[in-house]
Scaffold this motif. Structure first.
Motif, PDB file in Angstrom:
ATOM      1  N   VAL A 125       2.206  -8.284  -8.274  1.00 29.45           N
ATOM      2  CA  VAL A 125       1.770  -9.254  -7.275  1.00 29.45           C
ATOM      3  C   VAL A 125       2.136 -10.652  -7.769  1.00 29.45           C
ATOM      4  O   VAL A 125       1.806 -11.028  -8.895  1.00 29.45           O
ATOM      5  N   ARG A 173      -2.255  -5.467 -11.977  1.00 30.15           N
ATOM      6  CA  ARG A 173      -2.364  -6.576 -12.931  1.00 30.15           C
ATOM      7  C   ARG A 173      -1.920  -6.133 -14.327  1.00 30.15           C
ATOM      8  O   ARG A 173      -1.156  -6.849 -15.008  1.00 30.15           O
ATOM      9  N   LEU A 178      -5.706  -2.734  -0.893  1.00 35.19           N
ATOM     10  CA  LEU A 178      -5.825  -1.982  -2.136  1.00 35.19           C
ATOM     11  C   LEU A 178      -7.236  -2.186  -2.681  1.00 35.19           C
ATOM     12  O   LEU A 178      -7.861  -3.227  -2.461  1.00 35.19           O
ATOM     13  N   ARG A 186       0.831  -1.204   0.000  1.00 34.04           N
ATOM     14  CA  ARG A 186       0.000   0.000   0.000  1.00 34.04           C
ATOM     15  C   ARG A 186       0.869   1.260   0.000  1.00 34.04           C
ATOM     16  O   ARG A 186       0.642   2.193  -0.797  1.00 34.04           O
ATOM     17  N   GLU A 195      -7.257  -0.436  -8.070  1.00 36.33           N
ATOM     18  CA  GLU A 195      -5.803  -0.345  -7.898  1.00 36.33           C
ATOM     19  C   GLU A 195      -5.141  -1.694  -8.204  1.00 36.33           C
ATOM     20  O   GLU A 195      -4.077  -1.739  -8.847  1.00 36.33           O
ATOM     21  N   LEU A 196      -5.761  -2.769  -7.777  1.00 40.79           N
ATOM     22  CA  LEU A 196      -5.217  -4.092  -8.060  1.00 40.79           C
ATOM     23  C   LEU A 196      -5.262  -4.393  -9.561  1.00 40.79           C
ATOM     24  O   LEU A 196      -4.370  -5.063 -10.100  1.00 40.79           O
ATOM     25  N   ASP A 197      -6.277  -3.875 -10.240  1.00 41.89           N
ATOM     26  CA  ASP A 197      -6.310  -4.055 -11.694  1.00 41.89           C
ATOM     27  C   ASP A 197      -5.173  -3.292 -12.360  1.00 41.89           C
ATOM     28  O   ASP A 197      -4.580  -3.776 -13.338  1.00 41.89           O
ATOM     29  N   LEU A 245      -5.267  -9.528  -0.946  1.00 40.51           N
ATOM     30  CA  LEU A 245      -5.019  -8.093  -0.763  1.00 40.51           C
ATOM     31  C   LEU A 245      -6.326  -7.310  -0.768  1.00 40.51           C
ATOM     32  O   LEU A 245      -6.508  -6.352   0.004  1.00 40.51           O
ATOM     33  N   HIS A 246      -7.256  -7.715  -1.633  1.00 42.00           N
ATOM     34  CA  HIS A 246      -8.537  -7.004  -1.680  1.00 42.00           C
ATOM     35  C   HIS A 246      -9.353  -7.273  -0.426  1.00 42.00           C
ATOM     36  O   HIS A 246      -9.922  -6.348   0.184  1.00 42.00           O
ATOM     37  N   PHE A 304      -4.121 -11.694  -5.256  1.00 42.82           N
ATOM     38  CA  PHE A 304      -4.944 -10.508  -5.526  1.00 42.82           C
ATOM     39  C   PHE A 304      -6.178 -10.485  -4.623  1.00 42.82           C
ATOM     40  O   PHE A 304      -6.530  -9.441  -4.053  1.00 42.82           O
ATOM     41  N   TYR A 340       2.808   1.568  -3.354  1.00 41.89           N
ATOM     42  CA  TYR A 340       1.914   1.989  -4.435  1.00 41.89           C
ATOM     43  C   TYR A 340       1.623   3.484  -4.325  1.00 41.89           C
ATOM     44  O   TYR A 340       1.681   4.219  -5.324  1.00 41.89           O
TER      45      TYR A 340
END
Length: 326
Positions: free
Chosen positions: A279, A313, A304, A268, A308-310, A298-299, A295, A271
């Motif tokens: 990841v 990715r 995140l 976090r 943000e994770l997308d 973390l969600h 993923f 980022y």
């Protein structure tokens, strides 16, 4: 962003928000930090061998404990030519089932001493496993060094691989304080001259300053782990300014005691500081998770947002210097 890219992002965000692992797996992802056979698919290996590898259940406190665990529970499966073949195939099975469209792994150079074939044969066998199991995946062939090995040994083992060609990346792993980082500088420069993309495990156990120094001394293109950088705004600014990605392994960090809880993972902070992160699973057989589970973890932990994770990715899918094996 193309219409296809937009549709994939929407599907990924929706799957994360619904806690839908199958949906997360269906969306393309890349993985830049995994260790070949130790990144294999548990169910597939159980089908092939009749042996179920139960991953770690309780956090450890040192890398040496993980090495002891793998020696006792996993390593014997991958000994010799047949074992290595099993390992590479398992790694590509897991990559396919995890929805990876790009993966980077290969051999530690010391494998050349293990009776599993010479340098060209090792490359060809991994490529053949990819072609058999997951022919559409983009594979970056990666060599590895172990930090505890004497430089003379590494030179002797590395030379046949460089002469054979085909290898596209280099990584350094093992106990971070085993030898000063400067010991590996000539080896890294030789690999740079051959066009290899340079990575190293650093800042998992060490300090933020260790990350900065390793990047400068070894001229790294990427850092494996590197989470210690989150303790220093100056180091994070250096990484962001020089566009040095950190290939982070969240569950590994928690299970090895680097991070106390997933909710507190420093990805976090990294980022938010503008550091490019990806990841990754590290050792899927050891930690019991693939990239898709990472993923989701973390969600679920609120580290995140799905959007943000997308973004992370999509970073994992961006082109990198040097050709992979398409």
């Amino acid at each position: 962003m193309t219409p296809d890219d937009r549709a994939q992002s929407e599907a990924f965000v929706a799957a994360l928000e619904a806690g839908d692992l199958a949906g997360v797996r269906q969306v393309p992802k890349g993985e830049a930090h995994t260790h070949g056979p130790f990144g294999g698919d548990r169910a597939w290996l159980a089908e092939q061998t009749g042996r179920d590898i139960v991953p770690l259940r309780q956090p450890l406190t040192a890398l040496a404990q993980m090495d002891a665990w793998t020696a006792a529970n996993v390593a014997d499966l991958f000994k010799g030519e047949a074992g290595q073949e099993l390992g590479w195939r398992g790694a590509f099975v897991r990559a396919c089932r995890d929805g990876l469209s790009r993966v980077e792994f290969g051999n530690d150079v010391w494998y050349i001493t293990q009776g599993a074939g010479d340098a060209p044969a090792l490359f060809d066998r991994i490529a053949a496993a990819r072609d058999e199991i997951c022919p559409d995946i983009e594979w970056t062939p990666q060599l590895g060094f172990s930090r505890h090995c004497k430089p003379a040994w590494l030179w002797a083992w590395l030379t046949p691989f460089l002469e054979a060609g085909g290898w596209r990346a280099l990584d350094l792993s093992g106990q971070e304080d085993a030898q000063p980082i400067e010991v590996f500088q000539p080896l890294y420069r030789a690999c740079r001259e051959q066009g290899l993309r340079l990575k190293a495990h650093v800042g998992e156990w060490g300090s933020a300053d260790d990350v900065w120094r390793a990047v400068e001394v070894l001229e790294l293109d990427e850092v494996q782990h590197g989470v210690a950088a989150a303790a220093s705004p100056a180091v994070m600014r250096f990484l962001a300014d020089h566009q040095i990605p950190l290939n982070v392994c969240p569950t590994s960090n928690v299970m090895l005691g680097v991070v106390g809880r997933m909710e507190h993972h420093p990805i976090r902070v990294l980022y938010d500081a503008g550091v490019r992160v990806t990841v990754n699973s590290d050792d899927a057989l050891v930690f019991g998770v693939g990239v898709s589970e990472e993923f989701l973890a973390l969600h679920r932990a609120g580290v995140l947002t799905a959007a943000e994770l997308d973004q992370i990715r999509r970073w994992s899918l961006e082109p990198k210097p040097g050709p992979a094996v398409a």
